[in-house]
Design a protein around this motif. Structure first.
Motif, PDB file in Angstrom:
ATOM      1  N   GLN A  84       0.831  -1.202   0.000  1.00 28.78           N
ATOM      2  CA  GLN A  84       0.000   0.000   0.000  1.00 28.78           C
ATOM      3  C   GLN A  84       0.871   1.259   0.000  1.00 28.78           C
ATOM      4  N   ALA A  85       1.965   1.235   0.741  1.00 27.94           N
ATOM      5  CA  ALA A  85       2.861   2.393   0.756  1.00 27.94           C
ATOM      6  C   ALA A  85       3.471   2.624  -0.624  1.00 27.94           C
ATOM      7  N   TYR A  86       3.890   1.545  -1.294  1.00 30.73           N
ATOM      8  CA  TYR A  86       4.414   1.695  -2.655  1.00 30.73           C
ATOM      9  C   TYR A  86       3.346   2.292  -3.568  1.00 30.73           C
ATOM     10  N   TRP A  87       2.133   1.768  -3.460  1.00 28.55           N
ATOM     11  CA  TRP A  87       1.016   2.262  -4.285  1.00 28.55           C
ATOM     12  C   TRP A  87       0.755   3.737  -3.982  1.00 28.55           C
ATOM     13  N   HIS A  88       0.738   4.072  -2.722  1.00 29.00           N
ATOM     14  CA  HIS A  88       0.434   5.449  -2.308  1.00 29.00           C
ATOM     15  C   HIS A  88       1.482   6.421  -2.843  1.00 29.00           C
ATOM     16  N   GLU A  89       2.731   5.976  -2.875  1.00 31.78           N
ATOM     17  CA  GLU A  89       3.821   6.840  -3.315  1.00 31.78           C
ATOM     18  C   GLU A  89       4.072   6.773  -4.820  1.00 31.78           C
ATOM     19  N   PHE A 125      -6.514  -0.325   5.173  1.00 35.62           N
ATOM     20  CA  PHE A 125      -6.216  -0.150   3.758  1.00 35.62           C
ATOM     21  C   PHE A 125      -7.170   0.843   3.109  1.00 35.62           C
ATOM     22  N   GLN A 126      -6.612   1.709   2.292  1.00 36.00           N
ATOM     23  CA  GLN A 126      -7.389   2.744   1.633  1.00 36.00           C
ATOM     24  C   GLN A 126      -8.214   2.154   0.497  1.00 36.00           C
ATOM     25  N   GLY A 178      -8.664   3.088  -2.543  1.00 35.82           N
ATOM     26  CA  GLY A 178      -7.941   3.010  -3.807  1.00 35.82           C
ATOM     27  C   GLY A 178      -6.996   1.820  -3.869  1.00 35.82           C
ATOM     28  N   PHE A 179      -6.353   1.502  -2.739  1.00 33.67           N
ATOM     29  CA  PHE A 179      -5.460   0.353  -2.715  1.00 33.67           C
ATOM     30  C   PHE A 179      -6.242  -0.948  -2.820  1.00 33.67           C
ATOM     31  N   TRP A 222      -6.897  -1.507  -6.275  1.00 29.54           N
ATOM     32  CA  TRP A 222      -5.687  -2.029  -6.933  1.00 29.54           C
ATOM     33  C   TRP A 222      -5.565  -3.534  -6.696  1.00 29.54           C
TER      34      TRP A 222
END
Length: 448
Positions: A20-25, A78-79, A81-82, A85
């Motif tokens: 999720q952090a990778y996706w967010h960034e 978890f958001q 958007g994630f 994904w």
């Protein structure tokens, strides 16, 4: 009970959190993760790599269902958007792996995965679990097969294995390692391995007279193996000899000894059978056996024709864990490595080159960069590209077994024994050595 469809959730939480952090960034560049071990387990001269092809088939079909997404939503971590994904997640990367049943040594990759970093990160625990189980059990099994020196070894391990998944998948590893048969019906059928078994002591105990139990079994199962140590093995074998003399058409394939001084019992029972005119009846042994006990029995010249092994093989009792590492070695085209004390890794995509002598025995290995050319045969082969298994990348299990047996036979003789031996030299190429130095320099600069 876990179902195969739920494998996408078989992750450690931190893998989803990092994804999720990778996706967010917006970190979507391709990453390379290498699966290897730094040290051999105690009592092991090599590790027999297994499970790599198996995980490829898992990765090809991996996807999160609506139920998975809803269950993750309930964690409140978890958001939206994630989760969207994840809903569209399909493995889109590549997989390189050594052939099933390849003996490996420290620092040599069993496999490497290349994919967008979030995809590759999510797979960490799943990939490690699959490969760890089968490699640990195959490595134990090959030691048993080698100790038996050509005599059949039958897997009796199901009842004490750590879960039904292990009980099933283990048999594939045992077949690759060279075991002869299994008592596990489902796995034997699924992996085309001979299914063998005798009887339990309870069957003999259920009859007023043990000879009656033997007669029933022999009638139902011509060529059967009779378990003779429920009461007194020598007396039981004498009674079998007398019965067979009266009924010479009765077909008994073997007797099995499961307790006591197996060497002494086997010698006495062999003498009774031979003197009675039945040298063709074999003697099988079981009961707390491992490779060391098998080796001792054969060193004592015990007349035992085959072995059944349960607990020792089912849980790889003396070395049940392999310290596998799944480490990031490249991201966005830049080499990456871990540099903490005692856990330094090699950066970049890799290949292992194996040099054999004129007799087909391993002389040395070289861990090199993926695009390097070095002396010897490259071991890592492409299995998946763009998330799909390559045509003919995974051959029939029978051909994998043949390849594994050839690979085991290529080991130097000292490594085929049970005692610790000098390992095959593993060299690191000049290119990788320099890449590691450069990467360490970059890390050192980041610390300033």
């Amino acid at each position: 009970m876990m179902h195969e469809k739920d494998l996408p959730l078989l992750v450690d939480l931190y893998e989803l959190a990092m994804a999720q952090a990778y996706w967010h960034e917006g970190m979507q560049e391709r990453a390379v993760f290498s699966l290897f071990f730094r040290d051999l387990p105690e009592h092991r001269n090599f590790v027999l790599a297994c499970g790599q092809r198996n995980i490829a088939e898992v990765l090809e079909g991996l996807q999160f269902s609506e139920d998975h997404i809803e269950r993750l939503r309930q964690l409140n971590r978890f958001q939206p958007g994630f989760l969207e994904w994840l809903r569209s997640f399909r493995f889109s990367g590549s997989l390189h792996a050594v052939p099933e049943g390849t003996p490996l040594f420290p620092q040599e990759p069993l496999l490497e995965i290349e994919a967008p970093i979030a995809e590759a990160q999510i797979l960490e625990s799943l990939v490690m679990n699959y490969v760890h189980l089968e490699s640990v059990l195959a490595t134990k099994a090959v030691r048993l097969a080698l100790a038996a020196d050509g005599r059949p070894v039958v897997d009796f391990g199901l009842r004490r294995m750590h879960g039904i998944d292990a009980g099933h998948r283990s048999v594939r590893a045992f077949r690759l390692a060279g075991l002869s048969a299994t008592s596990n019906v489902l796995a034997g059928l699924d992996f085309d391995m001979d299914v063998n078994g005798t009887m339990a002591h309870s069957f003999v105990q259920a009859y007023p007279d043990e000879l009656e139990a033997f007669k029933v079994y022999a009638h139902l199962y011509p060529g059967t193996t009779l378990l003779v140590d429920t009461y007194d093995s020598r007396r039981a074998v004498r009674r079998i000899v007398s019965w067979l003399r009266e009924k010479p058409l009765t077909n008994i394939g073997a007797i099995r000894l499961d307790s006591g001084d197996l060497a002494a019992e086997a010698r006495d029972c062999r003498r009774i059978l031979d003197d009675g005119g039945f040298p063709q009846i074999r003697i099988m042994a079981s009961g707390g056996l491992d490779e060391y006990r098998i080796a001792r029995l054969l060193a004592e010249e015990a007349p035992i024709d085959g072995f059944g092994v349960g607990t020792a093989i089912g849980v790889a009792a003396d070395a049940p864990a392999l310290e596998l590492a799944y480490k990031l070695t490249e991201y966005a085209g830049e080499p990456k490595m871990k540099s903490s004390s005692g856990k330094v890794s090699l950066p970049g995509r890799k290949q292992v080159f194996r040099v054999l002598d004129d007799d087909g025995r391993i002389v040395r290995d070289t861990v090199a960069g993926r695009m390097e050319n070095a002396e010897g045969r490259p071991l890592l082969e492409p299995i998946m590209e763009n998330g799909r298994i390559l045509p003919e990348a995974i051959g029939p299990l029978a051909s994998q077994v043949d390849g594994a047996q050839q690979a085991i036979a290529s080991l130097p003789d000292p490594l085929l024994g049970l005692e610790p031996a000098e390992p095959v030299p593993v060299q690191i190429s000049d290119y990788l050595t320099q890449l590691q130095r450069d990467s360490l320099a970059v890390v050192a600069g980041q610390r300033r």
